[in-house]
Design a protein around this motif. Structure first.
Motif, PDB file in Angstrom:
ATOM      1  N   GLU A  27      37.691  53.509  31.697  1.00 28.09           N
ATOM      2  CA  GLU A  27      37.702  52.706  30.657  1.00 28.09           C
ATOM      3  C   GLU A  27      38.920  51.706  30.870  1.00 28.09           C
ATOM      4  O   GLU A  27      38.850  50.433  30.257  1.00 28.09           O
ATOM      5  N   LYS A  45      37.753  49.068  33.034  1.00 24.02           N
ATOM      6  CA  LYS A  45      36.922  48.067  32.450  1.00 24.02           C
ATOM      7  C   LYS A  45      37.906  47.041  31.340  1.00 24.02           C
ATOM      8  O   LYS A  45      37.532  46.029  31.380  1.00 24.02           O
ATOM      9  N   ALA A  46      38.820  47.799  30.740  1.00 17.59           N
ATOM     10  CA  ALA A  46      39.436  46.650  29.718  1.00 17.59           C
ATOM     11  C   ALA A  46      40.279  45.791  30.614  1.00 17.59           C
ATOM     12  O   ALA A  46      40.292  44.644  30.095  1.00 17.59           O
ATOM     13  N   ASN A 106      39.401  44.607  33.506  1.00 23.09           N
ATOM     14  CA  ASN A 106      38.565  43.650  34.038  1.00 23.09           C
ATOM     15  C   ASN A 106      38.175  42.655  32.793  1.00 23.09           C
ATOM     16  O   ASN A 106      38.209  41.463  33.183  1.00 23.09           O
ATOM     17  N   ARG A 107      37.981  43.166  31.644  1.00 23.67           N
ATOM     18  CA  ARG A 107      37.385  42.313  30.699  1.00 23.67           C
ATOM     19  C   ARG A 107      38.825  41.247  30.294  1.00 23.67           C
ATOM     20  O   ARG A 107      38.570  39.886  30.042  1.00 23.67           O
ATOM     21  N   SER A 108      40.078  41.580  30.379  1.00 21.41           N
ATOM     22  CA  SER A 108      41.189  40.921  29.984  1.00 21.41           C
ATOM     23  C   SER A 108      41.183  39.822  31.112  1.00 21.41           C
ATOM     24  O   SER A 108      41.670  38.782  30.837  1.00 21.41           O
ATOM     25  N   VAL A 164      38.730  38.741  33.087  1.00 23.57           N
ATOM     26  CA  VAL A 164      37.620  37.419  32.806  1.00 23.57           C
ATOM     27  C   VAL A 164      38.119  36.375  31.740  1.00 23.57           C
ATOM     28  O   VAL A 164      38.050  35.385  31.861  1.00 23.57           O
ATOM     29  N   HIS A 165      38.610  37.230  30.641  1.00 25.62           N
ATOM     30  CA  HIS A 165      39.349  36.151  29.625  1.00 25.62           C
ATOM     31  C   HIS A 165      40.282  35.277  30.038  1.00 25.62           C
ATOM     32  O   HIS A 165      40.391  34.078  29.691  1.00 25.62           O
ATOM     33  N   THR A 168      47.430  41.292  37.722  1.00 26.33           N
ATOM     34  CA  THR A 168      46.258  42.081  37.798  1.00 26.33           C
ATOM     35  C   THR A 168      45.504  41.891  39.149  1.00 26.33           C
ATOM     36  O   THR A 168      45.016  42.816  39.790  1.00 26.33           O
ATOM     37  N   ARG A 213      36.444  39.922  40.951  1.00 26.79           N
ATOM     38  CA  ARG A 213      36.812  38.609  40.800  1.00 26.79           C
ATOM     39  C   ARG A 213      38.382  38.352  41.118  1.00 26.79           C
ATOM     40  O   ARG A 213      38.828  37.331  41.013  1.00 26.79           O
ATOM     41  N   TRP A 263      40.840  35.197  40.438  1.00 29.93           N
ATOM     42  CA  TRP A 263      41.960  35.483  39.699  1.00 29.93           C
ATOM     43  C   TRP A 263      43.346  34.982  40.146  1.00 29.93           C
ATOM     44  O   TRP A 263      44.031  34.255  39.563  1.00 29.93           O
TER      45      TRP A 263
END
Length: 570
Positions: A24, A27-28, A30-32, A34-35, A57, A66, A70
């Motif tokens: 988790e 995942k968080a 990774n989402r950050s 992407v944002h 990151t 990614r 990044w």
């Protein structure tokens, strides 16, 4: 994201971290990532922080699909951001030395982190970072402290300058960052940043040198301080910026940050300036002996404000202000000069000079030219020596109400010890010419001698004042026990009591002549060449001349009676 990245390093060896929890967290992250690849917001320092988090990151979690993108995205953005957040002349976009220092310092950390992981900024970006670093260096007080403009507080900039110098291989940054212990002394003293709209006049780079900053800047965190002056001499800020205190609605903080009254400039009609209005540093003439700075602002709705500062490297400033109202109505003009809370200022009853009385060290005299035309008082203000601290501090206020064009002329005279009690300023009429076209003053400088100051606000024209006749834009002539000196800008002829002091066949952009008691004549000026030809050389009255030094180099001279010829304007 910098926090979560660091937390992962701490948590990954913990028995409390289950595979599900670790998944988790990843995942968080990774989402950050992407944002942040797609979206950043806020001021330059905010955007910088967001992309640094993305870079960390990408470097620490190369397993993310990614991550390579990044990394490339973060580096490209940080390079572009450095260009976008600075003006073409290298100045920082936000009008605050505190944020500028932190922003530049962060780039040092970014570059070092990148280097540890095989990443480098481009040569173009390094050159831009050097420009920003030199901007910081030029703004720095001679003792290494920041000048505290905009939302800022007193900070020592030397460690930041040293780190920037070491990163960029710049020996001049290292010199200033180590107070001269290492590196090479900068090859210049004064500096002009026309895009940032800031000029700094300094006599040198040691703690005892003099410094004056004049600004017409704008941007985030700026104060309502257009054409504000900050002055330093003999190891101390004598006319400081009064600081910030905090960002709250506290009346003291609001006065410091939002009022024009809290700065060393002129407030018009009791209203704060609009620092987004048009303005400029219109010119800066530099010479080893003096600087002449001109600036203008439309930040006050009632009138155009123009300010001219003659700054002598010997430690003396003359400030001339001209106000041009937009209508024929009467307007209130309040010229203010601020001091630190420990300055203990006093105000003379006759000449209305404000003088400081620090317990030890340097002081300053602020002497108006027309005491009978202004209402002078010491008023209660505030001084923030650091963020979240505020103290009471008195300041000198000079007020006049006038219709039509009007002027202020002010002598600022620093001293290494107690302020001189015998300093005087007298108005000298320039025929029937009004002061908003040309101004002349007689200056009594105590042990420094006596001087005459003249400034033309209009085009060059021959004018007489007192015993002098001059055809240029600016003249300063001093006589004293140690000798005499002449400063001239954009002129050809100076006469005193009908006798030639200086005569040039061609206009001279800037000229400084110092005649010592030992007969040594120092001549300094832009574009001057050695010449003893009376048909093209500058005639200078120096009957006792024994040696001539032109721009630091001994040169021959020709004598004709009381005049000598040694240099010519190209």
């Amino acid at each position: 994201m910098a926090g979560p990245v660091s937390s992962c390093e701490i948590l990954r060896g913990s028995p409390s971290l289950t595979p599900e929890a670790n998944t988790e967290i990843l995942k968080a992250l990774n989402r950050s990532g992407v944002h942040l690849e797609e979206s950043v917001q806020g001021a330059p320092n905010w955007k910088q922080t967001q992309k640094v988090a993305l870079l960390h990151t990408a470097v620490y979690f190369p397993e993310f699909v990614r991550a390579p993108k990044w990394r490339a995205n973060a580096v490209a953005f940080l390079e572009g951001q450095l260009h976008d957040s600075t003006y073409p002349d290298g100045g920082y976009w936000e009008a605050t030395d505190g944020y500028a220092r932190a922003y530049a310092s962060r780039y040092v950390g970014i570059a070092l982190f990148m280097g540890e992981h095989g990443i480098e900024f481009s040569a173009t970006t390094k050159a831009k970072l050097r420009e920003l670093a030199r901007f910081l260096m030029d703004q720095t007080f001679p003792n290494g402290q920041g000048p505290v403009y905009g939302d800022s507080e007193p900070q020592d900039l030397r460690s930041t300058l040293r780190r920037l110098g070491e990163l960029l291989g710049d020996e001049e940054l290292i010199h200033v960052g180590t107070s001269g212990a290492s590196g090479q002394e900068p090859g210049h003293t004064s500096s002009l940043y026309p895009d940032t709209r800031v000029a700094v006049s300094r006599s040198g780079w040691t703690a005892e040198d003099s410094y004056l900053r004049l600004n017409a800047d704008r941007g985030n965190h700026s104060h309502a301080d257009e054409l504000g002056i900050t002055a330093y001499a003999f190891g101390r800020p004598l006319l400081p910026d009064m600081g910030t205190f905090n960002y709250s609605s506290d009346p003291r903080a609001q006065w410091l940050r939002k009022s024009t009254e809290a700065h060393n400039t002129i407030e018009i009609d009791n209203r704060a300036q609009d620092s987004t209005a048009a303005g400029a540093i219109t010119h800066m003439v530099t010479n080893p002996v003096f600087d002449l700075i001109g600036a203008r602002t439309e930040a006050s709705q009632g009138a155009l404000h123009e300010r001219s500062v003659l700054s002598l490297s010997s430690g003396l400033w003359v400030v001339s202000d001209r106000l041009k109202p937009a209508d024929g109505a009467a307007h209130r003009y309040e010229q203010n000069w601020h001091f630190a809370s420990a300055a203990s200022p006093s105000l003379g009853s006759g000449r209305k000079a404000a003088t400081t009385a620090f317990g030890d060290g340097a002081n300053i005299s602020v002497v108006p030219a027309d005491p009978g035309k202004v209402s002078a008082s010491l008023r209660d203000g505030h001084y923030a020596p650091a963020m979240y601290r505020v103290e009471s501090a008195e300041y000198a206020s000079y007020v006049k109400t006038a219709a039509g064009r009007t002027t202020f002329d002010t002598l600022l005279l620093p001293s290494s010890g107690a302020a001189g009690p015998s300093v005087t300023v007298e108005r000298i009429p320039v025929g029937s010419t009004p002061t908003h076209q040309a101004t002349a003053l007689g200056l009594g400088l105590g042990e420094r001698g006596d001087a005459v100051y003249y400034k033309s606000w209009t085009t060059r024209a021959p004018r007489s004042f007192g015993s002098y006749t001059f055809d240029g834009k600016l003249l300063y002539a001093r006589t004293g026990a140690a000798g005499q000196s002449i400063v001239m800008v954009d002129g050809t002829s100076i006469e005193r009591d009908g006798a030639i002091l200086v005569m040039s066949p061609e206009p001279v952009k800037d000229l400084a002549v110092r005649i010592g008691a030992d007969g040594t004549v120092h001549i300094d000026g832009s574009g001057l060449t050695a010449s003893v030809d009376p048909a093209r050389a500058i005639a200078i009255a120096a009957p006792a001349a024994a040696e001539v030094v032109l721009n630091g180099t001994p040169v021959p001279f020709h004598r004709d009676g009381r005049l000598i010829y040694a240099a010519a304007a190209r």
